[in-house]
Design a protein around this motif. Structure first.
Motif, PDB file in Angstrom:
ATOM      1  N   VAL A  54      41.635  38.516  41.588  1.00 47.58           N
ATOM      2  CA  VAL A  54      42.057  38.347  40.194  1.00 47.58           C
ATOM      3  C   VAL A  54      41.093  39.098  39.276  1.00 47.58           C
ATOM      4  O   VAL A  54      39.876  38.937  39.367  1.00 47.58           O
ATOM      5  CB  VAL A  54      42.077  36.854  39.789  1.00 47.58           C
ATOM      6  N   LEU A  55      41.670  39.916  38.408  1.00 46.25           N
ATOM      7  CA  LEU A  55      40.906  40.620  37.384  1.00 46.25           C
ATOM      8  C   LEU A  55      41.346  40.054  36.034  1.00 46.25           C
ATOM      9  O   LEU A  55      42.470  40.267  35.593  1.00 46.25           O
ATOM     10  CB  LEU A  55      41.200  42.120  37.454  1.00 46.25           C
ATOM     11  N   GLN A  56      40.461  39.275  35.404  1.00 45.37           N
ATOM     12  CA  GLN A  56      40.775  38.724  34.083  1.00 45.37           C
ATOM     13  C   GLN A  56      40.033  39.553  33.044  1.00 45.37           C
ATOM     14  O   GLN A  56      38.819  39.705  33.102  1.00 45.37           O
ATOM     15  CB  GLN A  56      40.384  37.255  33.975  1.00 45.37           C
ATOM     16  N   ILE A  57      40.787  40.085  32.089  1.00 46.10           N
ATOM     17  CA  ILE A  57      40.229  40.992  31.086  1.00 46.10           C
ATOM     18  C   ILE A  57      40.375  40.357  29.711  1.00 46.10           C
ATOM     19  O   ILE A  57      41.492  40.048  29.280  1.00 46.10           O
ATOM     20  CB  ILE A  57      40.938  42.359  31.107  1.00 46.10           C
ATOM     21  N   ILE A 110      43.273  43.741  44.217  1.00 47.27           N
ATOM     22  CA  ILE A 110      43.564  43.038  42.961  1.00 47.27           C
ATOM     23  C   ILE A 110      45.052  42.706  42.945  1.00 47.27           C
ATOM     24  O   ILE A 110      45.898  43.594  42.911  1.00 47.27           O
ATOM     25  CB  ILE A 110      43.199  43.884  41.725  1.00 47.27           C
ATOM     26  N   GLN A 111      45.365  41.424  42.990  1.00 48.06           N
ATOM     27  CA  GLN A 111      46.759  40.985  42.998  1.00 48.06           C
ATOM     28  C   GLN A 111      47.255  40.588  41.611  1.00 48.06           C
ATOM     29  O   GLN A 111      48.447  40.692  41.316  1.00 48.06           O
ATOM     30  CB  GLN A 111      46.920  39.790  43.945  1.00 48.06           C
ATOM     31  N   ILE A 112      46.331  40.126  40.763  1.00 46.12           N
ATOM     32  CA  ILE A 112      46.695  39.615  39.438  1.00 46.12           C
ATOM     33  C   ILE A 112      45.790  40.249  38.390  1.00 46.12           C
ATOM     34  O   ILE A 112      44.565  40.268  38.542  1.00 46.12           O
ATOM     35  CB  ILE A 112      46.547  38.083  39.377  1.00 46.12           C
ATOM     36  N   VAL A 113      46.405  40.765  37.327  1.00 49.91           N
ATOM     37  CA  VAL A 113      45.670  41.222  36.147  1.00 49.91           C
ATOM     38  C   VAL A 113      46.015  40.249  35.025  1.00 49.91           C
ATOM     39  O   VAL A 113      47.161  40.154  34.596  1.00 49.91           O
ATOM     40  CB  VAL A 113      46.026  42.663  35.762  1.00 49.91           C
ATOM     41  N   ASP A 138      37.241  33.836  43.262  1.00 43.94           N
ATOM     42  CA  ASP A 138      37.910  35.098  43.635  1.00 43.94           C
ATOM     43  C   ASP A 138      38.272  35.940  42.415  1.00 43.94           C
ATOM     44  O   ASP A 138      39.147  36.784  42.466  1.00 43.94           O
ATOM     45  CB  ASP A 138      39.164  34.821  44.464  1.00 43.94           C
ATOM     46  N   GLN A 139      37.547  35.700  41.314  1.00 40.64           N
ATOM     47  CA  GLN A 139      37.879  36.335  40.046  1.00 40.64           C
ATOM     48  C   GLN A 139      36.700  37.122  39.498  1.00 40.64           C
ATOM     49  O   GLN A 139      35.551  36.737  39.655  1.00 40.64           O
ATOM     50  CB  GLN A 139      38.283  35.246  39.038  1.00 40.64           C
ATOM     51  N   LEU A 140      37.007  38.247  38.846  1.00 39.42           N
ATOM     52  CA  LEU A 140      36.041  38.923  37.986  1.00 39.42           C
ATOM     53  C   LEU A 140      36.550  38.822  36.558  1.00 39.42           C
ATOM     54  O   LEU A 140      37.738  39.054  36.294  1.00 39.42           O
ATOM     55  CB  LEU A 140      35.888  40.402  38.361  1.00 39.42           C
TER      56      LEU A 140
END
Length: 329
Positions: A25-28, A71-74, A259-261
């Motif tokens: 997961v990439l949280q921006i 990366i499965q989720i943005v 599992d996130q950045l």
């Protein structure tokens, strides 16, 4: 007033260091610009804030999205993510590479000048909408989010329903519940998520013919405006102690930070959005901080072994747990 020294260090509650898993997961956080200034906002976003993503960091993030298939989720947040630079380019980069896109929407943005195309844009790109609606009663919503917000939110949800959200398989609409901010030491955790979801669904369908998929219950972490609110009422330390007293070790293996950045508008890397707001950056084994450009240069997302923790982590591990995807248990 109780002192913070009575709070056990979060890392001392754990049997072992909190280890990072493979990143999916990439949280921006695109910036702090928002059309609202909600009382519980941990980002302290609002109409007067100007901080937002730069073109340079946006291009780096697009490269990151293309480079790493794991990366499965943005997950796009803010502020109102839709108001900040780079929103649509990041959506389109993520969808072009087959990733799920989440937008954390305040719903009212659709009625601001220049943003009326958003619901149709969301549907066209099959964006998952996670929308803040901290109660199904107007008075409670407006205490937290401002006068008129409930009516606008209802109209926005009806608009999304008309486009197929909450009805069609690929158009997911989720709502977020936050408890009211405490004004005394009679603290409480969020109600049980499954039962509250049924209450929301019954009320919203009966009164407004609104359908949605999931309700996420999220604990108010003592960060940002919530922290300011607690400190003003001399409740900050006692609230932390309340969260610690409800620590549930069973939540730890499900924490969202594993599992996130989390990326800020400057391109800095954190383990979660709360650490981002408290300026607690992610660290490598040699204590170096990370940026998006460093991840690209290294050719790896897996440069973090141990997650940085703080006292507010008790908010994510109290009771049934809390995450950007709701309860953990």
């Amino acid at each position: 007033m109780q002192t913070q020294s009575k709070i056990t260090l979060f890392k001392n509650k754990l049997n072992s260091p909190l280890a990072k898993k493979g990143i999916s997961v990439l949280q921006i956080n695109l910036g702090k610009r928002c059309n609202l200034a909600c009382t519980h906002c941990h980002v302290e976003a609002g109409p007067k804030r100007t901080e937002e993503l730069s073109p340079e960091v946006c291009e780096q993030l697009i490269s990151l999205i293309h480079k790493f298939p794991e990366i499965q989720i943005v997950d796009l947040t803010g502020g109102a993510p839709e108001m900040n630079y780079g929103f649509k380019p990041l959506v389109e980069a993520a969808r072009a590479t087959g990733k799920q896109v989440i937008v954390r929407s305040n719903l009212t943005i659709y009625f601001e000048e220049g943003f009326a195309d958003l619901p149709e844009y969301f549907a066209r790109h099959q964006i998952r909408v996670v929308a803040s609606l901290p109660c199904y009663l107007a008075d409670n919503v407006e205490k937290m989010r401002g006068f008129g917000v409930f009516d606008s939110s209802v109209k926005a949800l009806q608009w999304l329903n008309q486009l197929g959200y909450g009805k069609e398989e690929n158009l997911i609409l989720d709502l977020v519940f936050n408890p009211q901010l405490p004004i005394t030491e009679k603290f409480s955790l969020a109600p049980e998520q499954t039962n509250l979801e049924q209450d929301y669904k019954m009320f919203l369908q009966e009164h407004f013919n609104i359908l949605f998929n999931n309700l996420f219950t999220i604990t108010n972490l003592p960060v940002g405006r919530t922290k300011i609110h607690l400190e003003r009422r001399k409740l900050y330390s006692s609230y932390l102690q309340f969260l610690e007293s409800n620590f549930n070790p069973g939540t730890v293996e499900h924490l969202m930070c594993l599992d996130q950045l989390s990326i800020d508008y400057l391109g800095n890397v954190y383990d979660c959005d709360f650490n981002q707001m408290m300026n607690l950056p992610a660290k490598t084994d040699n204590s170096a901080t990370l940026t998006v450009s460093k991840l690209l240069e290294a050719g790896s997302l897996d440069l973090i072994s141990e997650i940085q923790t703080a006292a507010y982590c008790y908010g994510c591990t109290a009771g049934c747990g809390s995450s950007c995807g709701g309860a953990l248990l």
